[in-house]
Design a protein around this motif. Structure first.
Motif, PDB file in Angstrom:
ATOM      1  N   ASN A 169    -139.496 -27.141  27.941  1.00 50.54           N
ATOM      2  CA  ASN A 169    -139.346 -25.688  28.068  1.00 50.54           C
ATOM      3  C   ASN A 169    -139.007 -25.101  26.703  1.00 50.54           C
ATOM      4  N   LYS A 170    -139.861 -24.227  26.206  1.00 54.53           N
ATOM      5  CA  LYS A 170    -139.696 -23.615  24.879  1.00 54.53           C
ATOM      6  C   LYS A 170    -138.359 -22.890  24.747  1.00 54.53           C
ATOM      7  N   ILE A 171    -137.860 -22.327  25.835  1.00 51.66           N
ATOM      8  CA  ILE A 171    -136.584 -21.608  25.803  1.00 51.66           C
ATOM      9  C   ILE A 171    -135.454 -22.527  25.346  1.00 51.66           C
ATOM     10  N   PHE A 172    -135.544 -23.807  25.661  1.00 49.80           N
ATOM     11  CA  PHE A 172    -134.473 -24.744  25.323  1.00 49.80           C
ATOM     12  C   PHE A 172    -134.706 -25.467  23.997  1.00 49.80           C
ATOM     13  N   ASP A 173    -135.655 -25.005  23.193  1.00 47.72           N
ATOM     14  CA  ASP A 173    -135.911 -25.610  21.887  1.00 47.72           C
ATOM     15  C   ASP A 173    -134.717 -25.463  20.945  1.00 47.72           C
ATOM     16  N   SER A 174    -134.014 -24.366  21.057  1.00 46.15           N
ATOM     17  CA  SER A 174    -132.886 -24.081  20.170  1.00 46.15           C
ATOM     18  C   SER A 174    -131.691 -24.960  20.508  1.00 46.15           C
ATOM     19  N   ARG A 175    -131.057 -25.521  19.500  1.00 44.05           N
ATOM     20  CA  ARG A 175    -129.874 -26.362  19.726  1.00 44.05           C
ATOM     21  C   ARG A 175    -128.740 -25.537  20.321  1.00 44.05           C
ATOM     22  N   ILE A 176    -128.702 -24.248  20.001  1.00 44.26           N
ATOM     23  CA  ILE A 176    -127.649 -23.382  20.537  1.00 44.26           C
ATOM     24  C   ILE A 176    -127.862 -23.155  22.032  1.00 44.26           C
ATOM     25  N   ARG A 177    -129.092 -22.845  22.434  1.00 44.14           N
ATOM     26  CA  ARG A 177    -129.371 -22.656  23.870  1.00 44.14           C
ATOM     27  C   ARG A 177    -129.201 -23.961  24.633  1.00 44.14           C
ATOM     28  N   LEU A 178    -129.552 -25.068  23.998  1.00 39.68           N
ATOM     29  CA  LEU A 178    -129.343 -26.386  24.601  1.00 39.68           C
ATOM     30  C   LEU A 178    -127.847 -26.615  24.827  1.00 39.68           C
ATOM     31  N   GLY A 179    -127.031 -26.242  23.859  1.00 41.75           N
ATOM     32  CA  GLY A 179    -125.583 -26.376  23.978  1.00 41.75           C
ATOM     33  C   GLY A 179    -125.004 -25.477  25.055  1.00 41.75           C
ATOM     34  N   ILE A 180    -125.472 -24.238  25.118  1.00 41.21           N
ATOM     35  CA  ILE A 180    -125.006 -23.294  26.139  1.00 41.21           C
ATOM     36  C   ILE A 180    -125.312 -23.839  27.524  1.00 41.21           C
ATOM     37  N   MET A 181    -126.557 -24.241  27.724  1.00 41.11           N
ATOM     38  CA  MET A 181    -126.964 -24.736  29.039  1.00 41.11           C
ATOM     39  C   MET A 181    -126.202 -26.005  29.408  1.00 41.11           C
ATOM     40  N   SER A 182    -125.981 -26.885  28.451  1.00 46.69           N
ATOM     41  CA  SER A 182    -125.234 -28.116  28.714  1.00 46.69           C
ATOM     42  C   SER A 182    -123.814 -27.797  29.161  1.00 46.69           C
ATOM     43  N   ALA A 183    -123.181 -26.843  28.483  1.00 47.82           N
ATOM     44  CA  ALA A 183    -121.813 -26.449  28.844  1.00 47.82           C
ATOM     45  C   ALA A 183    -121.774 -25.836  30.241  1.00 47.82           C
ATOM     46  N   LEU A 184    -122.778 -25.038  30.563  1.00 51.28           N
ATOM     47  CA  LEU A 184    -122.786 -24.362  31.859  1.00 51.28           C
ATOM     48  C   LEU A 184    -123.166 -25.298  33.007  1.00 51.28           C
ATOM     49  N   MET A 185    -123.867 -26.372  32.705  1.00 55.38           N
ATOM     50  CA  MET A 185    -124.227 -27.346  33.743  1.00 55.38           C
ATOM     51  C   MET A 185    -122.989 -28.076  34.270  1.00 55.38           C
ATOM     52  N   VAL A 186    -121.990 -28.244  33.435  1.00 55.36           N
ATOM     53  CA  VAL A 186    -120.819 -29.039  33.828  1.00 55.36           C
ATOM     54  C   VAL A 186    -119.573 -28.194  34.101  1.00 55.36           C
ATOM     55  N   ASN A 187    -119.697 -26.877  33.976  1.00 55.24           N
ATOM     56  CA  ASN A 187    -118.593 -25.958  34.254  1.00 55.24           C
ATOM     57  C   ASN A 187    -119.069 -24.853  35.186  1.00 55.24           C
ATOM     58  N   ASP A 188    -118.200 -24.408  36.077  1.00 55.17           N
ATOM     59  CA  ASP A 188    -118.577 -23.297  36.965  1.00 55.17           C
ATOM     60  C   ASP A 188    -118.899 -22.047  36.165  1.00 55.17           C
ATOM     61  N   SER A 189    -118.072 -21.776  35.151  1.00 54.26           N
ATOM     62  CA  SER A 189    -118.311 -20.652  34.252  1.00 54.26           C
ATOM     63  C   SER A 189    -117.544 -20.888  32.960  1.00 54.26           C
ATOM     64  N   VAL A 190    -118.015 -20.243  31.901  1.00 53.30           N
ATOM     65  CA  VAL A 190    -117.396 -20.379  30.584  1.00 53.30           C
ATOM     66  C   VAL A 190    -117.384 -18.996  29.953  1.00 53.30           C
ATOM     67  N   ASN A 191    -116.269 -18.630  29.289  1.00 55.98           N
ATOM     68  CA  ASN A 191    -116.251 -17.314  28.661  1.00 55.98           C
ATOM     69  C   ASN A 191    -116.837 -17.366  27.249  1.00 55.98           C
ATOM     70  N   PHE A 192    -117.092 -16.199  26.708  1.00 56.01           N
ATOM     71  CA  PHE A 192    -117.766 -16.069  25.414  1.00 56.01           C
ATOM     72  C   PHE A 192    -117.036 -16.844  24.319  1.00 56.01           C
ATOM     73  N   ASN A 193    -115.727 -16.661  24.220  1.00 58.96           N
ATOM     74  CA  ASN A 193    -114.972 -17.312  23.144  1.00 58.96           C
ATOM     75  C   ASN A 193    -114.969 -18.833  23.284  1.00 58.96           C
ATOM     76  N   GLU A 194    -114.910 -19.326  24.504  1.00 57.44           N
ATOM     77  CA  GLU A 194    -114.969 -20.778  24.715  1.00 57.44           C
ATOM     78  C   GLU A 194    -116.319 -21.332  24.264  1.00 57.44           C
ATOM     79  N   LEU A 195    -117.394 -20.623  24.606  1.00 54.96           N
ATOM     80  CA  LEU A 195    -118.732 -21.061  24.174  1.00 54.96           C
ATOM     81  C   LEU A 195    -118.850 -21.025  22.653  1.00 54.96           C
ATOM     82  N   LYS A 196    -118.350 -19.959  22.059  1.00 52.11           N
ATOM     83  CA  LYS A 196    -118.412 -19.809  20.602  1.00 52.11           C
ATOM     84  C   LYS A 196    -117.689 -20.964  19.908  1.00 52.11           C
TER      85      LYS A 196
END
Length: 99
Positions: free
Chosen positions: A9-36
């Motif tokens: 999936n081209k959307i997940f080419d970016s390491r940042i989007r890959l990181g965001i999605m990985s974090a969200l797969m294992v957490n119910d929710s994450v806030n902006f500062n935690e992701l940053k």
């Protein structure tokens, strides 16, 4: 030989989007500062990638307040979870076909 990258999936080419999605797969929710902090990117860079994921309906955004401070929470959608799993499966198949 079949194209090994056709199901990525081209959307997940970016390491940042890959990181965001990985974090969200294992957490119910994450806030902006935690992701940053987790992904180690600037506010603007993270916001841009979150917007792309939101526009593709892969994540949902919930804005609220903690006291007087704004708090933006992100979580993965069912469509996002499915798309990300398919992407990971395609990556795994590609790696196995090379080795």
């Amino acid at each position: 030989m079949k194209n090994p990258i056709e199901h990525l999936n081209k959307i997940f080419d970016s390491r940042i989007r890959l990181g965001i999605m990985s974090a969200l797969m294992v957490n119910d929710s994450v806030n902006f500062n935690e992701l940053k902090e987790l992904i180690e990117v600037t506010d603007g860079n993270l916001a841009t990638h979150l917007k792309t994921l939101e526009e593709n309906a892969y994540i949902k955004v919930q804005k609220g307040f903690i006291g007087r401070k704004t708090n933006t929470m992100y979580s993965i959608t069912k469509a996002g979870e499915k798309a990300f799993k398919l992407h990971l499966d395609a990556l795994e198949k590609m790696i196995r076909s090379i080795g």
